[in-house]
Design a protein around this motif. Structure first.
Motif, PDB file in Angstrom:
ATOM      1  N   ASN A  48      -3.221  -0.216  -5.789  1.00 47.66           N
ATOM      2  CA  ASN A  48      -1.909  -0.279  -5.584  1.00 47.66           C
ATOM      3  C   ASN A  48      -0.896  -1.368  -6.071  1.00 47.66           C
ATOM      4  O   ASN A  48      -1.216  -2.586  -6.004  1.00 47.66           O
ATOM      5  CB  ASN A  48      -1.698  -0.126  -3.922  1.00 47.66           C
TER       6      ASN A  48
ATOM      7  N   THR B  24      -8.628  -1.010  -2.553  1.00 44.55           N
ATOM      8  CA  THR B  24      -8.913   0.586  -2.645  1.00 44.55           C
ATOM      9  C   THR B  24      -8.892   1.505  -1.683  1.00 44.55           C
ATOM     10  O   THR B  24      -9.168   1.005  -0.620  1.00 44.55           O
ATOM     11  CB  THR B  24      -9.842   1.056  -3.841  1.00 44.55           C
ATOM     12  N   ASP B  25      -8.591   2.639  -1.612  1.00 45.47           N
ATOM     13  CA  ASP B  25      -8.651   3.274  -0.296  1.00 45.47           C
ATOM     14  C   ASP B  25     -10.213   3.809  -0.211  1.00 45.47           C
ATOM     15  O   ASP B  25     -10.410   4.469   0.845  1.00 45.47           O
ATOM     16  CB  ASP B  25      -8.043   4.704  -0.772  1.00 45.47           C
TER      17      ASP B  25
ATOM     18  N   SER C  66      -8.582   3.178  -8.065  1.00 42.72           N
ATOM     19  CA  SER C  66      -6.876   3.465  -8.136  1.00 42.72           C
ATOM     20  C   SER C  66      -6.489   2.270  -7.067  1.00 42.72           C
ATOM     21  O   SER C  66      -6.935   1.727  -6.072  1.00 42.72           O
ATOM     22  CB  SER C  66      -6.355   4.690  -7.470  1.00 42.72           C
TER      23      SER C  66
ATOM     24  N   ASP D  26       0.149  -3.936  -3.710  1.00 44.25           N
ATOM     25  CA  ASP D  26      -0.793  -5.194  -3.591  1.00 44.25           C
ATOM     26  C   ASP D  26      -0.925  -6.321  -4.688  1.00 44.25           C
ATOM     27  O   ASP D  26      -0.847  -7.473  -4.502  1.00 44.25           O
ATOM     28  CB  ASP D  26      -2.309  -4.453  -3.266  1.00 44.25           C
TER      29      ASP D  26
ATOM     30  N   GLY E 177      -5.527   0.527   0.158  1.00 46.88           N
ATOM     31  CA  GLY E 177      -5.099   0.970  -1.022  1.00 46.88           C
ATOM     32  C   GLY E 177      -3.695   1.750  -0.715  1.00 46.88           C
ATOM     33  O   GLY E 177      -3.242   2.157  -1.773  1.00 46.88           O
ATOM     34  N   GLU E 178      -3.230   1.318   0.334  1.00 52.00           N
ATOM     35  CA  GLU E 178      -1.895   1.853   0.694  1.00 52.00           C
ATOM     36  C   GLU E 178      -0.908   0.537   0.910  1.00 52.00           C
ATOM     37  O   GLU E 178       0.041   0.819   1.884  1.00 52.00           O
ATOM     38  CB  GLU E 178      -1.895   2.908   1.813  1.00 52.00           C
ATOM     39  N   GLY E 179      -1.094  -0.684   0.703  1.00 49.87           N
ATOM     40  CA  GLY E 179      -0.292  -1.779   0.886  1.00 49.87           C
ATOM     41  C   GLY E 179      -0.834  -2.543   1.890  1.00 49.87           C
ATOM     42  O   GLY E 179      -0.049  -3.564   2.520  1.00 49.87           O
TER      43      GLY E 179
ATOM     44  N   ARG F 264      -0.932  -5.922   0.518  1.00 48.49           N
ATOM     45  CA  ARG F 264       0.574  -6.766   0.297  1.00 48.49           C
ATOM     46  C   ARG F 264       1.009  -7.081   1.754  1.00 48.49           C
ATOM     47  O   ARG F 264       1.883  -7.961   1.994  1.00 48.49           O
ATOM     48  CB  ARG F 264       1.437  -5.571  -0.084  1.00 48.49           C
TER      49      ARG F 264
END
Length: 189
Positions: free
Chosen positions: A49, A32-33, A47, A52, A155-157, A160
């Motif tokens: 992603n 998460t962020d 939240s 991920d 939280g933004e990849g 991943r």
């Protein structure tokens, strides 16, 4: 130019990534962020992603064990782990012991274990893991001790990005691109 997850990592990271059989992840500030949300009744909301999630699903598809380990007693993290069919440990006071027990259960040592984390509760695991990774926006003290920092933020990849590097280093990208993007058990991100 085709996407090459290994293009931005050095040879040492590729070598470490090639031998990983277990990936342990912190949740807050990693998956998460790092922000905490609470509804009017005090229930925690997070939240995640989907990129991920798809990466973690692909790791499982190719036999890499994945576990979420968080110090928070987070039902949202438990729910996300269950959704992805991951081993999930919440309210963990000693992440290193948890990581070591997981590795032993899967017949792996620390050199075959990766840990992804962002702050002080992750420090012990990050210091000993065969591959230690922090998101781009990890705390500076953590960024100084890890083997590699992702280009993406938590939280933004970021996770991943880790998954793609592991999958590429282990030679799984051709199979991913040639076949269905689902895991052996049919789960999706």
């Amino acid at each position: 130019m085709p996407y090459d997850p290994l293009a931005h990592v050095d040879a040492q990271i590729r070598e470490r990534a090639a031998r990983i059989g277990l990936v342990c992840l912190d949740v807050d500030g990693t998956l998460t962020d790092g922000r905490l949300y609470f509804d009017g009744d005090g229930r925690e909301i997070k939240s995640f992603n989907v990129l991920d999630g798809q990466g973690l699903t692909q790791l499982r598809r190719f036999g890499i064990h994945v576990a979420l380990i968080t110090a928070r007693n987070s039902q949202a993290a438990k729910r996300r782990g269950d959704d992805l069919r991951l081993e999930t440990f919440i309210g963990v006071k000693d992440k290193l012991t948890c990581m070591d027990e997981l590795a032993a259960r899967h017949g792996l040592d620390r050199q075959r274990t990766a840990f992804v984390g962002d702050d002080l509760p992750d420090l012990d695991c990050l210091r000993v893991a065969g591959l230690s990774v922090a998101p781009a926006n990890a705390h500076p003290w953590i960024a100084e001790v890890v083997h590699w920092r992702t280009r993406a933020r938590a939280g933004e990849g970021a996770v991943r990005e880790v998954c793609d590097v592991l999958l590429a280093a282990q030679g799984h990208v051709p199979a991913i691109l040639a076949g269905a993007a689902h895991s052996r058990d049919g789960s999706r991100a």
